[in-house]
Design an enzyme around this catalytic site. Structure first.
Site, PDB file in Angstrom:
ATOM      1  N   ASP A  44     -33.892  62.212  14.709  1.00  0.00           N
ATOM      2  CA  ASP A  44     -35.139  61.483  16.045  1.00  0.00           C
ATOM      3  C   ASP A  44     -34.458  59.913  16.082  1.00  0.00           C
ATOM      4  O   ASP A  44     -35.145  59.352  16.822  1.00  0.00           O
ATOM      5  CB  ASP A  44     -36.018  61.963  15.638  1.00  0.00           C
ATOM      6  N   SER A  45     -33.800  60.052  15.090  1.00  0.00           N
ATOM      7  CA  SER A  45     -33.138  57.937  15.810  1.00  0.00           C
ATOM      8  C   SER A  45     -32.886  57.773  17.043  1.00  0.00           C
ATOM      9  O   SER A  45     -32.703  56.798  17.127  1.00  0.00           O
ATOM     10  CB  SER A  45     -31.996  57.825  14.339  1.00  0.00           C
ATOM     11  N   ASP A  83     -33.856  67.395  14.030  1.00  0.00           N
ATOM     12  CA  ASP A  83     -35.358  67.075  13.443  1.00  0.00           C
ATOM     13  C   ASP A  83     -35.549  67.066  14.515  1.00  0.00           C
ATOM     14  O   ASP A  83     -36.040  67.560  15.768  1.00  0.00           O
ATOM     15  CB  ASP A  83     -34.881  65.113  14.076  1.00  0.00           C
ATOM     16  N   LYS A 113     -34.715  69.644  10.314  1.00  0.00           N
ATOM     17  CA  LYS A 113     -35.285  69.048   9.319  1.00  0.00           C
ATOM     18  C   LYS A 113     -36.648  68.285   9.776  1.00  0.00           C
ATOM     19  O   LYS A 113     -36.954  67.571  10.965  1.00  0.00           O
ATOM     20  CB  LYS A 113     -34.543  67.107   9.261  1.00  0.00           C
ATOM     21  N   GLU A 115     -39.339  65.935   7.904  1.00  0.00           N
ATOM     22  CA  GLU A 115     -40.130  64.676   7.097  1.00  0.00           C
ATOM     23  C   GLU A 115     -41.542  65.199   6.840  1.00  0.00           C
ATOM     24  O   GLU A 115     -42.626  65.487   7.101  1.00  0.00           O
ATOM     25  CB  GLU A 115     -40.795  63.603   7.649  1.00  0.00           C
ATOM     26  N   GLU A 182     -34.873  58.845   1.412  1.00  0.00           N
ATOM     27  CA  GLU A 182     -34.310  58.049   1.627  1.00  0.00           C
ATOM     28  C   GLU A 182     -34.983  56.573   1.374  1.00  0.00           C
ATOM     29  O   GLU A 182     -36.069  56.846   1.011  1.00  0.00           O
ATOM     30  CB  GLU A 182     -34.702  58.271   3.410  1.00  0.00           C
TER      31      GLU A 182
END
Length: 284
Positions: A44-45, A83, A113, A115, A182
């Site tokens: 999502d960057s 993501d 993925k 978080e 991270e």
């Protein structure tokens, strides 16, 4: 041979490092795949490096599916992880499973993925029960940057470090196939990598993780945003691209491009006939 969760697990067992880079488009993903990168992360960057947002929180499911499809088409051997964006899984376990399914079915990803650690174990468990591999992202979690008070190293005091270890053990127990760590201290990442049986992928987490990931615009010096301590430039591609763009503009303006070798020919008799016909028409 196509990389899978099985081949990545074997790499950990055999103490072979796993390589991962972000990818958001077909052309770049194809170059990475042909270069032997093990995993492609449709992160999502993309909100920042592709869409120009200030953070990842504005990225939508449709954004992720759009870019994931492009990357998946290029990945002949690389394992594709996509993501789940902000608020696509936070509201309920149902939403988590539904949106994970969309990334697999519509986005052609091989894994999703998300978080979060202990708080999202039920989400991981249910997504896994739907036969969808999950990579858990712990430590610094960009989607939670407002709650964390900014982009900073996580786990520097005892309680924070212990919570991250507990997160890692919990997501493994819930069924995660890998863990992305991270911005955590290297020694903490080493302990986690030794405690869990699934691969750990580090970004700003030291050399002892089972693999590494970077945002490709960062490692190629293409992005003018804030550079993190953990980023290494592997090539000044951004400068090379700007120089090429400038040269293109200069040559077009000076009529140096295109040259004769870039043009297509036509029989001169046809041109003369066209000139005559349309000249006559204009006079009439």
């Amino acid at each position: 041979m196509k990389n899978t969760i099985v081949t990545l697990q074997k790499r950990k067992q055999n103490r072979q490092k796993i390589t991962m880079l972000t990818a958001y488009d077909y052309t770049t993903a194809k170059l990475m795949d042909e270069s032997g990168v093990d995993c492609l992360l449709v992160g999502d960057s993309l909100g920042m490096v592709m869409l120009g947002y200030d953070s990842t929180v504005s990225v939508t499911m449709d954004d992720m599916i759009h870019h994931s499809k492009a990357v998946a088409r290029a990945a002949r051997s690389a394992f594709v992880v996509t993501d789940l964006p902000f608020m696509s899984y936070h509201t309920s376990v149902y939403d988590a499973v539904l949106n994970a399914g969309r990334l697999i079915k519509e986005g052609q990803a091989q894994a999703v993925k998300l978080e979060g650690g202990q708080a999202f174990c039920e989400h991981i468990k249910m997504i896994t029960q739907a036969s969808i591999p999950v990579v858990a992202h712990i430590g610094l979690m960009p989607q939670s940057v407002l709650a964390l008070g900014g982009y900073k190293v996580q786990g520097k005091d005892y309680q924070e470090a212990k919570n991250i270890v507990l997160d890692a053990l919990a997501v493994e127990q819930a069924g995660a196939v890998a863990i992305l760590l991270e911005c955590v201290p290297a020694d903490l990442a080493k302990i986690i990598s030794e405690l869990v049986s699934i691969p750990t992928i580090g970004i700003g987490a030291g050399v002892n993780c089972d693999g590494q990931v970077l945002v490709y615009q960062d490692m190629l010096s293409m992005y003018d945003g804030i550079s993190s301590k953990f980023v290494k430039s592997f090539g000044s591609i951004g400068d090379q691209m700007k120089q090429a763009f400038k040269q293109y503009c200069q040559e077009v303006n000076k009529q140096q491009f295109p040259e004769a070798i870039h043009e297509f020919a036509i029989d001169n008799d046809i041109i003369e006939k066209l000139k005559l016909e349309f000249t006559v028409n204009k006079k009439g």
